[in-house]
Scaffold this motif. Sequence first.
Motif, mmCIF file in Angstrom:
data_model
loop_
_atom_site.group_PDB
_atom_site.id
_atom_site.type_symbol
_atom_site.label_atom_id
_atom_site.label_comp_id
_atom_site.label_asym_id
_atom_site.label_seq_id
_atom_site.Cartn_x
_atom_site.Cartn_y
_atom_site.Cartn_z
ATOM 1 N N ALA A 1 41.994 37.889 28.422
ATOM 2 C CA ALA A 1 42.369 37.216 29.658
ATOM 3 C C ALA A 1 41.620 37.860 30.819
ATOM 4 C CB ALA A 1 43.883 37.296 29.885
ATOM 5 N N TYR A 2 41.361 37.059 31.834
ATOM 6 C CA TYR A 2 40.719 37.579 33.041
ATOM 7 C C TYR A 2 41.799 37.879 34.060
ATOM 8 C CZ TYR A 2 38.312 37.650 37.510
ATOM 9 O OH TYR A 2 37.864 38.009 38.755
ATOM 10 N N VAL A 3 41.909 39.149 34.437
ATOM 11 C CA VAL A 3 42.907 39.589 35.407
ATOM 12 C C VAL A 3 42.156 40.099 36.632
ATOM 13 C CG1 VAL A 3 44.846 41.121 35.858
ATOM 14 C CG2 VAL A 3 44.484 40.215 33.552
ATOM 15 N N PRO A 4 42.179 39.381 37.762
ATOM 16 C CA PRO A 4 41.462 39.841 38.961
ATOM 17 C C PRO A 4 41.981 41.190 39.429
ATOM 18 C CG PRO A 4 42.136 37.540 39.182
ATOM 19 C CD PRO A 4 42.842 38.088 37.977
ATOM 20 N N GLN A 5 41.057 42.126 39.663
ATOM 21 C CA GLN A 5 41.414 43.469 40.095
ATOM 22 C C GLN A 5 40.478 43.905 41.207
ATOM 23 O OE1 GLN A 5 41.793 46.222 36.809
ATOM 24 N NE2 GLN A 5 42.471 44.604 35.398
ATOM 25 N N LEU A 6 40.992 44.751 42.092
ATOM 26 C CA LEU A 6 40.226 45.233 43.252
ATOM 27 C C LEU A 6 40.274 46.752 43.268
ATOM 28 C CD1 LEU A 6 38.674 44.601 45.879
ATOM 29 C CD2 LEU A 6 40.894 44.589 47.064
ATOM 30 N N LYS A 7 39.093 47.374 43.215
ATOM 31 C CA LYS A 7 39.027 48.836 43.255
ATOM 32 C C LYS A 7 38.938 49.307 44.700
ATOM 33 C CE LYS A 7 36.837 49.372 38.721
ATOM 34 N NZ LYS A 7 35.687 49.939 37.969
ATOM 35 N N GLU A 8 39.851 50.183 45.080
ATOM 36 C CA GLU A 8 39.895 50.726 46.427
ATOM 37 C C GLU A 8 39.889 52.247 46.367
ATOM 38 O OE1 GLU A 8 39.824 49.518 49.439
ATOM 39 O OE2 GLU A 8 39.683 47.410 48.848
ATOM 40 N N PRO A 9 39.147 52.905 47.263
ATOM 41 C CA PRO A 9 39.157 54.371 47.288
ATOM 42 C C PRO A 9 40.558 54.910 47.563
ATOM 43 C CG PRO A 9 37.351 53.480 48.616
ATOM 44 C CD PRO A 9 38.231 52.326 48.262
ATOM 45 N N GLY A 10 40.888 55.993 46.895
ATOM 46 C CA GLY A 10 42.192 56.607 47.082
ATOM 47 C C GLY A 10 43.234 56.187 46.080
#
Length: 222
Positions: free
Chosen positions: A181-190
């Motif tokens: 499955a494609y699960v949208p994810q966002l990488k953020e510092p911290g």
Amino acid sequence: FWTDKILLMRAWQTNPSIGPETSRFSRRYFTTAAIVIGAISAATVYANFPFTNLCNCPDGDDKCAVDVSQMYSNVTLLSGERLESVETSAVALKFCNQAKVGFPQDPEHQGFDNIWMTKSQEKLTTIYGWISFVLLVLFAAGLFGHRVTTFLLSLCKGIYEPSGFDQQKDFTDGIGVDSFAYVPQLKEPGFTFPLLACDISKINSDLIGWKPLLSDKKIESH
């Protein structure tokens, strides 16, 4: 303690998943190219020895040959240094271009009237020259041989080979643990883990690809 804590929580990140591609590239291209270049350079340096650009005068050349050493006085060198006396050698030498060894390095490139190599040097130069040439051919064959062969075969027949096998299961049959499955994810510092950019209430958590480090922390908090 505080320095390590700040680095662990705010600065350092997880190593990228690059796999062994870098080591494979270095082993296949950089290391082999260094070996080939080293062999060619060594053969060229050995052929150019002794780097004096002086060759023995051929027999019968009256303009070049000398019978006895001669003495000169008040000699001024190109550097401006002045010598009171200089005694020449009884061996006749003349200028020759020792860089004319070609590739592959071959004593025949010296010519008949510009010989600076000894007999043993000529023999080893021939061996080193052809070894470096063979290494260059093997390197070029390994670098472009597969691509050229694949291209030529593609002109005659199909060369596509599927990876894996047909499991006789459509993607829309149902999403489970063994599916994708494609699960949208966002990488953020911290943040240790990426932020989820979708509703996962109806998605199996095993499809996300990671789990929180703390067992009592729910994945929905991300």
